[in-house]
Design a protein around this motif. Sequence first.
Motif, PDB file in Angstrom:
ATOM      1  N   ASP A 266       0.818  -1.217   0.000  1.00 57.02           N
ATOM      2  CA  ASP A 266       0.000   0.000   0.000  1.00 57.02           C
ATOM      3  C   ASP A 266       0.850   1.265   0.000  1.00 57.02           C
ATOM      4  N   THR A 289      -6.169  -0.783  -0.800  1.00 57.16           N
ATOM      5  CA  THR A 289      -5.471  -1.961  -0.300  1.00 57.16           C
ATOM      6  C   THR A 289      -5.295  -2.986  -1.429  1.00 57.16           C
ATOM      7  N   ARG A 290      -4.496  -4.011  -1.137  1.00 55.46           N
ATOM      8  CA  ARG A 290      -4.082  -4.941  -2.186  1.00 55.46           C
ATOM      9  C   ARG A 290      -5.251  -5.731  -2.772  1.00 55.46           C
TER      10      ARG A 290
END
Length: 412
Positions: A266, A289-290
């Motif tokens: 992030d 976020t991922r």
Amino acid sequence: MAETRRPLEGIRVLDLTVALAGPYCTLLLAGLGAEVIKIEAPTGGDIARFNPPFYGKDGIHLGALADGDVSLSILARARAKKSLSLDLKSERGLEIFKDLVKQSDLVVENLSDGTVERLGVDYDSLKGINPRLIYCSITGMGRPSPYPGLKVMDIAVQALSGVMDTTGDKDGPPTRLGLPMADLLAPLYGMMGIQSALIQRGVTGQGQHVMVSMMDCLSSLLPFEHFDVLQRMGFPARTGNHQTRLAPFGVFETADGHVSIAAANDKWAGLIFEAMGQPELIRDPRYATRGPRAVNADDVNGRIEAWTRTLTTDAVIEALSTQRGVPCVKVRTALEAMADPALRESGAIVPLVHPDVGEIDAVGAGIPIRMSAATVGLDKPAPKLGADNAEVLGLLGLGADEIENLKSSGVI
């Protein structure tokens, strides 16, 4: 100061390999100091001797093999080895080979299915002669092969292993890897098996049969990307120049080339958005976020590439790597990489040497291993077919007259 030894010094290898996978394994053994005796048929030798391009009196060319020409394949793959021409199909040739087995530590072969058994040089036929013998077989599909009769090439292994299905654009066809990875990976696993067997032999005093296949070695890498799970979740196997689950992570076009960006966390993603002048994107739930970035990878990558295309490669690297510490490098051409002074200095890439004329304008792989108390390297050019007959046969006490008789009768 005493001369530094090579780590495999004192290990003798009988090399029954051809083409690439097997010869790369024995090349590594030679580079680590083993005495590698490449055994080739007197009528022509390794099939790689006939691979264009060739180097000869006219320089490097793709024409037919002529007197004095040597294939670049052999110049690269037979360095630091000795060449013994020997007809294993003859009774006397097989007898000589078995006498050499008594004085050797390793046999390495990658011949087609059934060949070593027909010749009588398979592990079961040799282990009684030398119980300490380590015998390594590098095969295409394993033995017995689940594909009887298939002539295995690297591209077939890439296709059957599923690796080809993971390479290429999402909407494009499966794509062959640019390097013959199955041919190059199997010998690395073979080397691990051989060196493990050498260590075990030091404890037990017994040799063993080490077996690796190109199919097994290449296929064993697939689970590292969890393709089974990701495809059940709707992610395609092929994602082109990007790794979707780590977005932004991939290759991006610039105004004058391409860069590789690996911003898998992030913090780095936020720094890219900052460099783009859009820091607010890191607060967008689609990109924060991922997990969401993976789902929206095409959108993330599109936004970043719209920015990188407006800048030169150097400018993108300056903005991301230099100023913000985001992993970002230029995508070099193969020629640029092979000309890198650092790779030449480390010995990872080295000039090839012709046995008659010396260094030529072509390079080969070095031994990319550094050791604090040992040396490695490929400091002898590839030999001509049978160049070491007298030396190798001298190990068996054969004199000049007998060697001449073997030559005249076609055994060597």
